[in-house]
Design a protein around this motif. Structure first.
Motif, PDB file in Angstrom:
ATOM      1  N   LYS A 180     -12.264  41.751 -43.117  1.00  0.00           N
ATOM      2  CA  LYS A 180     -13.693  41.963 -43.369  1.00  0.00           C
ATOM      3  C   LYS A 180     -14.514  40.731 -43.005  1.00  0.00           C
ATOM      4  N   ILE A 181     -13.975  39.558 -43.272  1.00  0.00           N
ATOM      5  CA  ILE A 181     -14.674  38.319 -42.895  1.00  0.00           C
ATOM      6  C   ILE A 181     -14.789  38.231 -41.380  1.00  0.00           C
ATOM      7  N   GLU A 182     -13.681  38.472 -40.683  1.00  0.00           N
ATOM      8  CA  GLU A 182     -13.682  38.371 -39.220  1.00  0.00           C
ATOM      9  C   GLU A 182     -14.600  39.397 -38.569  1.00  0.00           C
ATOM     10  N   ARG A 183     -14.781  40.547 -39.196  1.00  0.00           N
ATOM     11  CA  ARG A 183     -15.675  41.569 -38.646  1.00  0.00           C
ATOM     12  C   ARG A 183     -17.127  41.359 -39.059  1.00  0.00           C
ATOM     13  N   GLY A 184     -17.380  40.328 -39.867  1.00  0.00           N
ATOM     14  CA  GLY A 184     -18.745  40.024 -40.275  1.00  0.00           C
ATOM     15  C   GLY A 184     -19.277  40.939 -41.358  1.00  0.00           C
ATOM     16  N   LEU A 185     -18.398  41.657 -42.031  1.00  0.00           N
ATOM     17  CA  LEU A 185     -18.828  42.578 -43.072  1.00  0.00           C
ATOM     18  C   LEU A 185     -19.146  41.856 -44.374  1.00  0.00           C
ATOM     19  N   ILE A 186     -18.466  40.741 -44.600  1.00  0.00           N
ATOM     20  CA  ILE A 186     -18.707  39.926 -45.783  1.00  0.00           C
ATOM     21  C   ILE A 186     -18.640  38.447 -45.405  1.00  0.00           C
ATOM     22  N   GLU A 187     -19.264  37.631 -46.217  1.00  0.00           N
ATOM     23  CA  GLU A 187     -19.182  36.188 -46.040  1.00  0.00           C
ATOM     24  C   GLU A 187     -18.287  35.622 -47.125  1.00  0.00           C
ATOM     25  N   PRO A 188     -17.354  34.745 -46.752  1.00  0.00           N
ATOM     26  CA  PRO A 188     -16.528  34.140 -47.793  1.00  0.00           C
ATOM     27  C   PRO A 188     -17.359  33.154 -48.608  1.00  0.00           C
ATOM     28  N   GLY A 189     -16.975  32.984 -49.863  1.00  0.00           N
ATOM     29  CA  GLY A 189     -17.605  31.955 -50.670  1.00  0.00           C
ATOM     30  C   GLY A 189     -17.258  30.581 -50.116  1.00  0.00           C
ATOM     31  N   ALA A 190     -17.942  29.570 -50.590  1.00  0.00           N
ATOM     32  CA  ALA A 190     -17.752  28.216 -50.071  1.00  0.00           C
ATOM     33  C   ALA A 190     -16.305  27.744 -50.207  1.00  0.00           C
ATOM     34  N   GLY A 191     -15.697  27.992 -51.372  1.00  0.00           N
ATOM     35  CA  GLY A 191     -14.322  27.545 -51.590  1.00  0.00           C
ATOM     36  C   GLY A 191     -13.350  28.189 -50.618  1.00  0.00           C
ATOM     37  N   LEU A 192     -13.443  29.505 -50.469  1.00  0.00           N
ATOM     38  CA  LEU A 192     -12.557  30.215 -49.553  1.00  0.00           C
ATOM     39  C   LEU A 192     -12.832  29.797 -48.115  1.00  0.00           C
ATOM     40  N   PHE A 193     -14.086  29.642 -47.763  1.00  0.00           N
ATOM     41  CA  PHE A 193     -14.417  29.216 -46.409  1.00  0.00           C
ATOM     42  C   PHE A 193     -13.754  27.877 -46.091  1.00  0.00           C
ATOM     43  N   LEU A 194     -13.835  26.931 -47.014  1.00  0.00           N
ATOM     44  CA  LEU A 194     -13.220  25.617 -46.781  1.00  0.00           C
ATOM     45  C   LEU A 194     -11.700  25.715 -46.705  1.00  0.00           C
ATOM     46  N   ARG A 195     -11.086  26.593 -47.506  1.00  0.00           N
ATOM     47  CA  ARG A 195      -9.632  26.787 -47.411  1.00  0.00           C
ATOM     48  C   ARG A 195      -9.251  27.404 -46.066  1.00  0.00           C
ATOM     49  N   ILE A 196     -10.064  28.348 -45.585  1.00  0.00           N
ATOM     50  CA  ILE A 196      -9.801  28.959 -44.277  1.00  0.00           C
ATOM     51  C   ILE A 196      -9.896  27.902 -43.181  1.00  0.00           C
ATOM     52  N   ILE A 197     -10.956  27.108 -43.221  1.00  0.00           N
ATOM     53  CA  ILE A 197     -11.139  26.056 -42.224  1.00  0.00           C
ATOM     54  C   ILE A 197      -9.946  25.112 -42.218  1.00  0.00           C
ATOM     55  N   ASP A 198      -9.516  24.706 -43.397  1.00  0.00           N
ATOM     56  CA  ASP A 198      -8.370  23.797 -43.521  1.00  0.00           C
ATOM     57  C   ASP A 198      -7.102  24.449 -42.987  1.00  0.00           C
ATOM     58  N   ALA A 199      -6.873  25.721 -43.344  1.00  0.00           N
ATOM     59  CA  ALA A 199      -5.668  26.431 -42.897  1.00  0.00           C
ATOM     60  C   ALA A 199      -5.626  26.597 -41.382  1.00  0.00           C
ATOM     61  N   LEU A 200      -6.798  26.598 -40.753  1.00  0.00           N
ATOM     62  CA  LEU A 200      -6.866  26.753 -39.294  1.00  0.00           C
ATOM     63  C   LEU A 200      -6.896  25.409 -38.570  1.00  0.00           C
ATOM     64  N   GLY A 201      -6.760  24.328 -39.333  1.00  0.00           N
ATOM     65  CA  GLY A 201      -6.744  22.995 -38.715  1.00  0.00           C
ATOM     66  C   GLY A 201      -8.104  22.538 -38.241  1.00  0.00           C
ATOM     67  N   LEU A 202      -9.157  23.100 -38.822  1.00  0.00           N
ATOM     68  CA  LEU A 202     -10.513  22.721 -38.449  1.00  0.00           C
ATOM     69  C   LEU A 202     -11.089  21.806 -39.516  1.00  0.00           C
ATOM     70  N   ARG A 203     -12.285  21.308 -39.273  1.00  0.00           N
ATOM     71  CA  ARG A 203     -12.961  20.507 -40.283  1.00  0.00           C
ATOM     72  C   ARG A 203     -14.453  20.794 -40.239  1.00  0.00           C
ATOM     73  N   VAL A 204     -15.085  20.509 -41.342  1.00  0.00           N
ATOM     74  CA  VAL A 204     -16.531  20.676 -41.456  1.00  0.00           C
ATOM     75  C   VAL A 204     -17.120  19.288 -41.655  1.00  0.00           C
ATOM     76  N   ASP A 205     -18.112  18.949 -40.861  1.00  0.00           N
ATOM     77  CA  ASP A 205     -18.823  17.691 -41.032  1.00  0.00           C
ATOM     78  C   ASP A 205     -20.205  17.997 -41.603  1.00  0.00           C
ATOM     79  N   ILE A 206     -20.548  17.330 -42.673  1.00  0.00           N
ATOM     80  CA  ILE A 206     -21.865  17.484 -43.263  1.00  0.00           C
ATOM     81  C   ILE A 206     -22.620  16.188 -42.983  1.00  0.00           C
ATOM     82  N   VAL A 207     -23.661  16.315 -42.184  1.00  0.00           N
ATOM     83  CA  VAL A 207     -24.419  15.132 -41.763  1.00  0.00           C
ATOM     84  C   VAL A 207     -25.895  15.401 -41.890  1.00  0.00           C
ATOM     85  N   ARG A 208     -26.655  14.345 -42.008  1.00  0.00           N
ATOM     86  CA  ARG A 208     -28.113  14.466 -41.999  1.00  0.00           C
ATOM     87  C   ARG A 208     -28.564  14.546 -40.548  1.00  0.00           C
ATOM     88  N   PRO A 209     -29.501  15.453 -40.267  1.00  0.00           N
ATOM     89  CA  PRO A 209     -30.005  15.538 -38.890  1.00  0.00           C
ATOM     90  C   PRO A 209     -30.804  14.294 -38.527  1.00  0.00           C
TER      91      PRO A 209
END
Length: 103
Positions: A72-101
């Protein structure tokens, strides 16, 4: 509606978006943006998962979710919560950078 042709290869996409989904700031346009965002996030996760060559079931197991929820997430039917999103990113070997523009 067809896109309004401005010249041979230039179209007024803003006018088309206004007609299809309402003016910027309208509830209809905001809902469209939300759906489009969910779809894009889902596609990024799908692409990253395929690049890592893991199944939806494997990803679900890694993040403590179900295969159907990942689907459902991959099809865009639902958005994961922040915690799950970060776990997915980590499990896929990705990272999120939070920076000031830079302004």
């Amino acid at each position: 509606m067809k896109l309004k042709e401005i010249s041979k290869d230039i179209y007024d996409v803003d006018a088309w978006m206004d007609e299809q989904y309402g003016k910027v700031g309208s509830p209809e346009r905001n809902e469209f943006r939300k759906e489009a965002y969910s779809y894009c996030v889902g596609q990024m996760i799908l692409d990253a998962r395929k690049q890592e060559k893991i199944t939806q079931s494997e990803l679900a197991e890694r993040v403590g979710s179900s295969k159907s929820y990942i689907s459902k997430i991959e099809r865009g039917l639902i958005e994961p919560g922040a915690g799950l999103f970060l776990r997915i990113i980590d499990a896929l070997g990705l990272r999120v950078d939070i920076v000031r523009p830079i302004m």
